[in-house]
Structures are given as C-alpha cells and as structure tokens.
Design an enzyme around this catalytic site. Structure first.
Site, mmCIF file in Angstrom:
data_model
loop_
_atom_site.group_PDB
_atom_site.id
_atom_site.type_symbol
_atom_site.label_atom_id
_atom_site.label_comp_id
_atom_site.label_asym_id
_atom_site.label_seq_id
_atom_site.Cartn_x
_atom_site.Cartn_y
_atom_site.Cartn_z
ATOM 1 C CB SER A 145 38.131 -9.242 52.991
ATOM 2 O OG SER A 145 37.671 -9.433 54.305
ATOM 3 C CG ASP A 287 29.738 -8.426 52.545
ATOM 4 O OD1 ASP A 287 29.656 -8.905 53.693
ATOM 5 O OD2 ASP A 287 30.815 -8.103 52.024
ATOM 6 C CG HIS A 317 32.903 -10.751 53.487
ATOM 7 N ND1 HIS A 317 32.983 -9.371 53.337
ATOM 8 C CD2 HIS A 317 34.129 -11.143 53.927
ATOM 9 C CE1 HIS A 317 34.193 -8.960 53.668
ATOM 10 N NE2 HIS A 317 34.906 -10.010 54.021
#
Length: 342
Positions: A145, A287, A317
């Site tokens: 991320s 995602d 995600h």
C-alpha cells in the site's frame, strides 16, 4: 544525491532470544536527521526504527500502509503484536533467522509534523536511516500500500540502496476514485473538529476506509443478516464491525498523522520509466483503491525491469494482510538468494 543528513543516533537496549539455530537480536533505536522536505523545507526529524535479525544477514526493509509502524511482528524482545504478524516467522520468506528485517515509523506518524509530506520525503529519510545504520544496500524493499509508494521513490531517488523492490497494491499515481474516497474521509475528520468531536470524525473516516479496503463479496458473506431496530433506529449487521474498527483506530492514531499521511498518498507521482531497480508488482483483482489496470500501467512503464503477479481475493486492498500464505510464496520467490531453495 544527498537529501538528508544524520545528526545523531540512539539505540535502546537490545533484546535477544535463542532459537534452535542461532541467537536472534531485536533492537529499537532513533536517528535524528536534517531533511530537505519537498513541501515543508528543511526539518529536523527523529526517525524510529526496529531491526530484527543478526548483523551480517541480508537486510529487507518492510513497510506497510499509513497505519503501519516499525514493529513488523512480535518477538521475544518486543512481544506486542506487529502489523504484519502473519508474514514473519520461521519458515517464512521474512524469517529473521535468514534475513535481517528493518521496520521504521513513517515521517509524520507521531502527529508532530503538521505539513504536507511527500513520499519522496519518506524515501530520503530511509536513505539517511540506512546511512546511520551503516547499511549500504537492502536486499529487498517490501512495500504494501503506502509502503509500495515509498519503495518506488526509494528505487527512483536512491537506486543504489535497494537491490529489488516488491510493490504490493501500490501504483505510480493515485487513482482519482481512491483520491475522492480519501478526500471525503478527511472531510469527515474536519467536520468532527468543527463539532469539537475530533475522535468521532476520525472514527468515521476509518469506517469509510474499511469499506474501500474490502469488497462487496466479503461483506456479503460476513454480514448477510436482516437489520434490527434498536432504540427506534435501524441498525444493519456490519455496524458493530465498523464501530470496532473506528474505535481501535482512534485509540492508536493521532489526527494529524492520519490527515498528513492520507494526503501523502494523493501527492504521490513517479515516472515508472525512471525506476531502474528490478521491481515485482503484486496486484489484487477487485482492489477498488488500486485497480489492476493502474498496476498493469506501472509494469508496462517499468519495461524489462518490471514483472507482475495478480491475486484474486475477497479482501480487496487488505489482501496483503489476510492472504499471508499466498503473499509469502510470492516473497519467497522474489527474495530468493543464489543457491537458496523456495
């Protein structure tokens, strides 16, 4: 290029524990650096890190989302649960018997810096930290991320410091849909501040975030129950989960830290063609924050230096935190040293 200067370093008493193979050390420390920030000018900052594993082992830096911190996983020296607990341990790719694991607190994570923070600033801070720790090159940078964005900047700005980048669920630019989600989350915090209910605003922002991190498929499986009427109000099945997520986040996060690191995601921009470090990009189909199409574009921009792995997961995600065995298998192959078996 030099963007930061280490001023002083302090190490806290090291902890060590003995396994069947060798003693593993775990140490926390702080480094004071003078950093030329992209939007905030010269700043004197304190970087906090944790190193787990014996000196002399290949070093892998592991960085997560904006909620992550220097404590990657529990150990006998620092027993509290880490943010990536399932990805570290004996037999894993991130096994401190075989690799020295470096974690650090992002600039701004303590909430003290109320200025725009660029992912380039984070990369320059890491380079200064590596200087202070006398680490010439990382065997790998594993970024999830926000950590993937920081890893891209490190590979771009300090290519000699990292041999391989593994970027999971992080593209070279934010998707406008995801930026819109984050902008509304920040507005929720601002509304809470106007109402003298800052914690409520932050909790609501986190609850919005949880909807963007996960998928409709997961919510359909977990919360497929009829609503209830409680005190004259309708309450749906997911609300207990969302309330708990908001409360947990508020308990450990300062508002300025959340706001500035959220903004930092939206400031992120790199040219993939300028990255000369071998890079494995890991995408999660489904995602909603980092679409597969954006990660395909990243790999195409990397050219021969880039490769792509795609996972399908109901966790969206957050798959990197939930699909630990599948992520571990990818890391084991990506970080394999000559002569090392997967």
């Amino acid at each position: 290029m030099s963007f930061a200067t280490a001023i002083a370093a302090q190490e806290f008493p090291a902890a060590s524990f003995v396994s069947a193979e060798r003693a593993i050390t775990a140490v926390r420390g702080e480094v004071e650096v003078r950093l030329a920030m992209r939007h905030a000018g010269q700043r004197l900052l304190r970087l906090r890190y944790e190193l787990v594993g014996a000196a002399g082992l290949p070093v892998v830096l592991v960085a997560g989302g904006i909620s992550a911190h220097r404590h990657i996983a529990s150990n006998s020296g620092f027993a509290e649960k880490g943010w990536a607990e399932g990805l570290v341990g004996a037999g894993r790719a991130l096994d401190p018997q075989h690799r020295r694991l470096l974690g650090f607190d992002f600039i701004g994570a303590d909430g003290e810096l109320d200025e725009p923070i660029d992912t380039a600033d984070q990369a320059d801070a890491i380079a200064a930290l590596l200087d202070a720790l006398h680490i010439e090159q990382l065997q790998g940078f594993v970024g999830y991320s926000y950590g993937a964005l920081v890893g891209q900047q490190l590979a771009l700005r300090h290519p000699q410091r990292v041999a391989k980048l593994i970027a999971v669920s992080g593209a070279h630019r934010p998707h406008p849909y995801a930026s819109a989600w984050r902008a509304l989350q920040r507005r929720a915090v601002a509304l809470g501040q106007l109402q003298c209910a800052e914690a409520h605003g932050l909790a609501l922002a986190r609850q919005f975030a949880m909807l963007s991190y996960r998928t409709p498929e997961e919510f359909g499986e977990r919360f497929d129950a009829a609503p209830e009427v409680v005190n004259g109000r309708v309450r749906v099945a997911a609300e207990d989960y969302l309330d708990a997520a908001g409360a947990q986040y508020v308990a450990r996060t300062r508002v300025n830290a959340y706001l500035r690191l959220s903004e930092s995601i939206d400031l992120h921009r790199v040219d993939p063609a300028a990255i000369n470090v071998p890079t494995l990009v890991v995408a999660v189909e489904g995602d909603r924050l980092v679409p597969l199409s954006d990660l395909v574009s990243l790999v195409e921009g990397l050219g021969q230096r880039g490769s792509l792995r795609v996972l399908r997961s109901p966790y969206g995600h957050d798959a990197f935190l939930k699909e630990t065995d599948r992520i571990d298998a990818i890391l084991a192959n990506a970080l394999r040293l000559p002569g090392e078996t997967v």
